[in-house]
Every structure is written in C-alpha cells, then in structure tokens.
Design a protein around this motif. Structure first.
Motif, PDB file in Angstrom:
ATOM      1  N   VAL A  23       8.195   7.539   4.176  1.00  0.00           N
ATOM      2  CA  VAL A  23       7.771   7.801   2.761  1.00  0.00           C
ATOM      3  C   VAL A  23       6.579   6.912   2.623  1.00  0.00           C
ATOM      4  CG1 VAL A  23       8.611   7.520   0.466  1.00  0.00           C
ATOM      5  CG2 VAL A  23      10.111   8.042   2.309  1.00  0.00           C
ATOM      6  N   ILE A  24       5.518   7.603   1.909  1.00  0.00           N
ATOM      7  CA  ILE A  24       4.434   6.686   1.342  1.00  0.00           C
ATOM      8  C   ILE A  24       4.446   7.415  -0.244  1.00  0.00           C
ATOM      9  CG2 ILE A  24       3.078   8.657   1.979  1.00  0.00           C
ATOM     10  CD1 ILE A  24       0.667   6.609   2.199  1.00  0.00           C
ATOM     11  N   ILE A  25       4.155   6.394  -1.236  1.00  0.00           N
ATOM     12  CA  ILE A  25       3.783   6.574  -2.496  1.00  0.00           C
ATOM     13  C   ILE A  25       2.415   6.532  -2.655  1.00  0.00           C
ATOM     14  CG2 ILE A  25       4.575   5.940  -4.881  1.00  0.00           C
ATOM     15  CD1 ILE A  25       6.894   6.479  -3.099  1.00  0.00           C
ATOM     16  N   SER A  26       1.976   7.595  -3.607  1.00  0.00           N
ATOM     17  CA  SER A  26       0.442   7.634  -3.749  1.00  0.00           C
ATOM     18  C   SER A  26       0.300   7.886  -5.216  1.00  0.00           C
ATOM     19  CB  SER A  26      -0.067   8.788  -2.938  1.00  0.00           C
ATOM     20  OG  SER A  26       0.146   8.590  -1.498  1.00  0.00           O
ATOM     21  N   THR A  27      -1.042   7.927  -5.512  1.00  0.00           N
ATOM     22  CA  THR A  27      -1.554   7.871  -7.138  1.00  0.00           C
ATOM     23  C   THR A  27      -1.635   9.280  -7.241  1.00  0.00           C
ATOM     24  OG1 THR A  27      -2.844   5.834  -6.870  1.00  0.00           O
ATOM     25  CG2 THR A  27      -3.337   7.418  -8.722  1.00  0.00           C
ATOM     26  N   GLY A  28      -0.370  10.076  -7.531  1.00  0.00           N
ATOM     27  CA  GLY A  28      -0.421  11.481  -7.733  1.00  0.00           C
ATOM     28  C   GLY A  28      -0.243  12.147  -6.330  1.00  0.00           C
ATOM     29  N   ALA A  29       0.199  13.367  -6.271  1.00  0.00           N
ATOM     30  CA  ALA A  29       0.593  14.109  -5.333  1.00  0.00           C
ATOM     31  C   ALA A  29      -0.736  14.683  -4.484  1.00  0.00           C
ATOM     32  CB  ALA A  29       1.430  15.427  -5.552  1.00  0.00           C
ATOM     33  N   LYS A  30      -1.799  14.829  -5.317  1.00  0.00           N
ATOM     34  CA  LYS A  30      -3.371  15.169  -4.920  1.00  0.00           C
ATOM     35  C   LYS A  30      -3.633  14.121  -3.817  1.00  0.00           C
ATOM     36  CE  LYS A  30      -6.048  16.990  -7.640  1.00  0.00           C
ATOM     37  NZ  LYS A  30      -7.446  17.236  -8.518  1.00  0.00           N
ATOM     38  N   THR A  53       0.875  -1.255  -0.147  1.00  0.00           N
ATOM     39  CA  THR A  53       0.030   0.176  -0.096  1.00  0.00           C
ATOM     40  C   THR A  53       0.804   1.281  -0.075  1.00  0.00           C
ATOM     41  OG1 THR A  53      -1.770  -1.289   1.223  1.00  0.00           O
ATOM     42  CG2 THR A  53      -1.804   1.514   1.091  1.00  0.00           C
ATOM     43  N   ALA A  54       1.762   1.243   0.872  1.00  0.00           N
ATOM     44  CA  ALA A  54       2.777   2.561   0.850  1.00  0.00           C
ATOM     45  C   ALA A  54       3.904   2.782  -0.197  1.00  0.00           C
ATOM     46  CB  ALA A  54       3.403   2.441   2.399  1.00  0.00           C
ATOM     47  N   GLY A  55       3.925   1.725  -1.271  1.00  0.00           N
ATOM     48  CA  GLY A  55       4.581   1.845  -2.394  1.00  0.00           C
ATOM     49  C   GLY A  55       5.631   0.598  -2.433  1.00  0.00           C
ATOM     50  N   THR A  56       6.187   0.483  -3.601  1.00  0.00           N
ATOM     51  CA  THR A  56       7.368  -0.693  -3.554  1.00  0.00           C
ATOM     52  C   THR A  56       8.724  -0.085  -2.891  1.00  0.00           C
ATOM     53  OG1 THR A  56       8.343   0.559  -5.530  1.00  0.00           O
ATOM     54  CG2 THR A  56       6.581  -1.034  -6.012  1.00  0.00           C
ATOM     55  N   ALA A  57       9.396  -1.085  -2.390  1.00  0.00           N
ATOM     56  CA  ALA A  57      10.668  -0.919  -1.760  1.00  0.00           C
ATOM     57  C   ALA A  57      11.451  -0.017  -2.464  1.00  0.00           C
ATOM     58  CB  ALA A  57      11.309  -2.246  -1.121  1.00  0.00           C
ATOM     59  N   GLU A  58      11.612  -0.161  -3.687  1.00  0.00           N
ATOM     60  CA  GLU A  58      12.499   0.416  -4.541  1.00  0.00           C
ATOM     61  C   GLU A  58      12.086   1.786  -4.703  1.00  0.00           C
ATOM     62  OE1 GLU A  58      12.362  -4.057  -5.748  1.00  0.00           O
ATOM     63  OE2 GLU A  58      10.964  -2.270  -5.589  1.00  0.00           O
ATOM     64  N   LEU A  59      11.033   2.225  -4.895  1.00  0.00           N
ATOM     65  CA  LEU A  59      10.647   3.639  -5.040  1.00  0.00           C
ATOM     66  C   LEU A  59      10.802   4.166  -3.892  1.00  0.00           C
ATOM     67  CD1 LEU A  59       9.937   6.020  -6.754  1.00  0.00           C
ATOM     68  CD2 LEU A  59       7.538   5.408  -6.904  1.00  0.00           C
ATOM     69  N   ARG A  60      10.278   3.853  -2.617  1.00  0.00           N
ATOM     70  CA  ARG A  60      10.353   4.132  -1.285  1.00  0.00           C
ATOM     71  C   ARG A  60      11.788   4.305  -1.043  1.00  0.00           C
ATOM     72  NH1 ARG A  60       6.960   1.103   3.151  1.00  0.00           N
ATOM     73  NH2 ARG A  60       7.050   3.113   4.220  1.00  0.00           N
ATOM     74  N   GLY A  61      12.469   3.543  -1.366  1.00  0.00           N
ATOM     75  CA  GLY A  61      14.105   3.717  -0.877  1.00  0.00           C
ATOM     76  C   GLY A  61      14.597   4.916  -1.614  1.00  0.00           C
ATOM     77  N   ALA A  62      14.169   5.025  -3.191  1.00  0.00           N
ATOM     78  CA  ALA A  62      14.770   6.220  -3.750  1.00  0.00           C
ATOM     79  C   ALA A  62      14.482   7.546  -3.163  1.00  0.00           C
ATOM     80  CB  ALA A  62      14.383   6.116  -5.248  1.00  0.00           C
ATOM     81  N   VAL A  63      13.154   7.613  -2.937  1.00  0.00           N
ATOM     82  CA  VAL A  63      12.667   8.794  -2.233  1.00  0.00           C
ATOM     83  C   VAL A  63      13.313   9.134  -0.923  1.00  0.00           C
ATOM     84  CG1 VAL A  63      10.642  10.148  -1.311  1.00  0.00           C
ATOM     85  CG2 VAL A  63      10.511   8.790  -3.514  1.00  0.00           C
ATOM     86  N   ALA A  64      13.587   8.217  -0.155  1.00  0.00           N
ATOM     87  CA  ALA A  64      14.134   8.255   1.127  1.00  0.00           C
ATOM     88  C   ALA A  64      15.509   8.691   0.857  1.00  0.00           C
ATOM     89  CB  ALA A  64      13.860   7.048   2.097  1.00  0.00           C
ATOM     90  N   ALA A  65      16.203   8.238  -0.184  1.00  0.00           N
ATOM     91  CA  ALA A  65      17.621   8.403   0.039  1.00  0.00           C
ATOM     92  C   ALA A  65      17.620   9.980  -0.615  1.00  0.00           C
ATOM     93  CB  ALA A  65      18.522   7.471  -1.212  1.00  0.00           C
TER      94      ALA A  65
END
Length: 390
Positions: free
Chosen positions: A93-100, A72-84
């Motif tokens: 970090v949470i990944i969502s369907t758009g910033a909105k 639900t919060a996003g893939t490990a790869e993308l959350r890791g990239a954002v966190a880094a």
C-alpha cells in the motif's frame, strides 16, 4: 512587462496542457466573475459535505500535534486501514496526494520511451497525458455506446503488442459510469493471461458509487494480483476532493518504486488529511448508502430530461455520477462540426458548462455531472433543453 527570455519547454510536455475539464471550469468561473449567469455541470466533485466524523478526526489530529512529516508511503494507521480493507499487507500500500498522483507515480516508475499503454475510450482525461509525460504511448481503443462503453476481450487482444506495458481499466467509469460484471472482468483476464508482460491498472475510485453490483478486479481475477495496481481514494465516496488523499495497492516492488518517485515530488501526503481518511475508512459509512440513493434519483431525472431533448441519446449509467450522452444529432441540427463547438456555444451563449467527449477520447458525446444540487441540475438541464429546441 516581463518576458521569459530563453525559456524552453521540455519535449516530454510539448503537447501537455491543463485538462479540458479544468479549462471549461475556469472559463465558467471567469464568466461568472464577469457577471454572467452560468450553471456548471462540468466538474467531478460531489456537492455533499465531508462527513462530520471525518472532519472531527482531522481536527483532533491537528490538536494532538499530528502536523509533522509522515513516512513517504503514508502513515502506519492509514496504510493499515487500506490494507485491511483490501486484504493485503501494508507493504503493498502507498498513500499519495490524490489518486492522480498514484497513477503518475506508477507510470513514471515503470514506463520506458515507446512503451504502450492500452486505454479504453472513453477514459478519464488525465490518463493519456500522464502516460505521454512518462514517455509512454497511449493506445486508445474506442468502446461504443452500443457496447456499454466497455472493452471487449477481442478488442483488448487486438490492441496488445510486444510493446504493451499496461492496460488502464476504470470502473465505475469516469465519464460513462460503466461497470464490468464479474464475468466480463474474468473474460478480459483470460486475454491478459496470454500476455504476462502486461500489467493492469484498475482505477476503482468510484467503487462505492454504484447502482448495480460492483466487483473489484482483484477479486474477480486473483491470478492478476502479481501485476495489478488498484487505484482508489477518499475523494468521491466521502466527498473529500480537497483533502487530496488517494492510495495504490500493488505488489511490494512496484509500491517501493512508486515511493521512490513520490519521495522526490511531494514526499508523504498531508498528515491531517491522512488522519481524516482513517476515520473515513473505519467509521460509520451508512451515509454513503444515503448519498448513493440521492445520486440514483438525480441520475434518473437527468437521463429522462436529456432523452427528451432532440438530438441527444443518453444511456443510464451504472455507477459514478456522470452521464455521457451521444450528441451528434444535436450537433447536426445546430450546424456544429464538433462536440467541442457545441459545448462552447452552450457555455458562451446559453450559460451552461458541460465537457465535450473529445476530452475523454470519444468525440460525439458530452459529459455532464449529476453531483450537483437539484436547483443547479434543473437550471442547467432547462438551459440545454431551451438551447436545443426541446
């Protein structure tokens, strides 16, 4: 003909409609479909294509079978990239369907009926509606063009009450393009230091589209990190609006609460789009610099052209890809009592679509996007000049 007998709209969305930006875009599209020659300068979407390496990463992910549900919060790869990139932990970090959706998640997760949210105007149109939908009360603080469309510490102090739950701060700004300096952010943070109950949403979706130096709020005021939500995403800098990937960076308890909301609305964001966003964040981003320079050139052309039109006063924005000129002189010259009436006339009678300032909480202005081709900009600006007597 069918009817919706007994339909009842919920009170929490009694005044909620599709944003005025979308309404104008849809009206422009309808006029085009009816055969009218219309130029739209109304939407916040870069005309550049998504970078090739990002598209290739999505293709590779699809071919590799990465087409299943994600966490639900996003893939490990993308959350890791954002966190880094942000210097935080993955739990923040949470990944969502758009910033909105990031913003909606946060408001739904934290607001109680009557909680107040301070938003400097002009603000992005969805802020006030999202807050209202979540039961909150928007507290709009007008920020004049003469002040760079920026919130002052004194105005922030005056707006805060015991019921204040959030401050929404957007820089680079949609619609004004305003950017706060590090000193200005620190001055606002000094006010917030006196009000520990107020959380801060820093919407930095246009971070990479800056024409002067940009400082993240988390960097300028690290003391706010335990009550700061940073909103960002892939849409603008990487021309990925349709991929629908945004992210929030916040203390882990807020991220967990936002995940609880998201889990009952959309679950995880698109798996393939998340793979594309990893490539965007971690790949060669020299193309952003090239596109930023192209936008700078467009900005300068648009500002010069609008300032040559009688009744329009157009400051040069520091970031994003919008101008937000004052149009009160043009309104008076043409006999219109509102910015919306002038914008409607320009669309219906002169075939150019722009958005009235009232949609952004600051009437008397209009927003034009310069994230369009040179041909569209020339055509649209020419029609505005002809209509207003330049």
């Amino acid at each position: 003909m069918t009817t919706a007998a007994g339909f009842r709209r919920a009170s929490r969305i009694a005044g909620l409609e599709i944003s005025e930006i979308v309404q104008i875009s849809e009206r422009a599209a309808a006029l085009k479909a009816a055969g009218k020659d219309v130029v739209s300068l109304s939407t916040g979407e870069p005309d550049f294509p998504t970078p090739a390496h990002v598209v290739e990463a999505a293709h590779a992910a699809a071919l590799a079978g990465k087409t299943k549900y994600t966490a639900t919060a996003g893939t490990a790869e993308l959350r890791g990239a954002v966190a880094a990139d942000a210097g935080v932990t993955v739990a923040e970090v949470i990944i969502s369907t758009g910033a909105k959706q990031v913003i909606a998640n946060a408001m739904l997760a934290t607001l109680e009926p009557g909680d107040q949210v301070v938003m400097p105007a002009p603000y992005w149109t969805s802020y006030s509606d999202i807050v209202a939908m979540a039961g909150g009360v928007p507290v709009v603080v007008p920020c004049a063009m003469e002040d760079g469309f920026k919130l002052s510490p004194a105005a922030l102090e005056a707006a805060i009450t015991p019921q204040t739950r959030w401050l929404m701060l957007n820089a680079p700004s949609n619609p004004s393009g305003a950017i706060y300096s590090q000193a200005e952010l620190q001055a606002l943070a000094a006010v917030l230091d006196r009000h520990p109950q107020v959380w801060v949403m820093a919407d930095e979706i246009y971070e990479h589209l800056n024409f002067i130096p940009f400082t993240r709020l988390a960097v300028a005021a690290p003391q706010l990190r335990d009550r700061l939500l940073t909103v960002n995403g892939a849409s603008k800098a990487w021309s990925m609006t349709g991929w629908r990937i945004g992210w929030g960076i916040a203390p882990a308890p807020l991220v967990k609460a936002m995940g609880a909301v998201q889990g009952q609305v959309t679950s995880g964001a698109c798996s393939i789009a998340q793979a594309a966003a990893v490539a965007a964040l971690t790949g060669d981003n020299s193309l952003i610099d090239v596109r930023r320079q192209a936008l700078r050139a467009r900005r300068d052309r648009v500002v010069a052209a609008l300032n040559a039109v009688p009744g329009i006063d157009c400051p040069s924005p520091d970031g994003a890809f919008y101008v937000f000129p004052r149009i009160t002189g043009a309104m008076a010259a043409k006999g219109f009592d509102s910015d919306a009436a002038l914008c409607t006339w320009l669309l219906e009678d002169h075939g150019v679509a722009i958005v009235p300032g009232r949609a952004f909480g600051l009437p008397g202005h209009a927003r034009l996007s310069f994230a369009y081709s040179d041909a569209d900009l020339d055509a649209g600006l020419g029609r505005i000049a002809a209509a207003l007597g330049a």
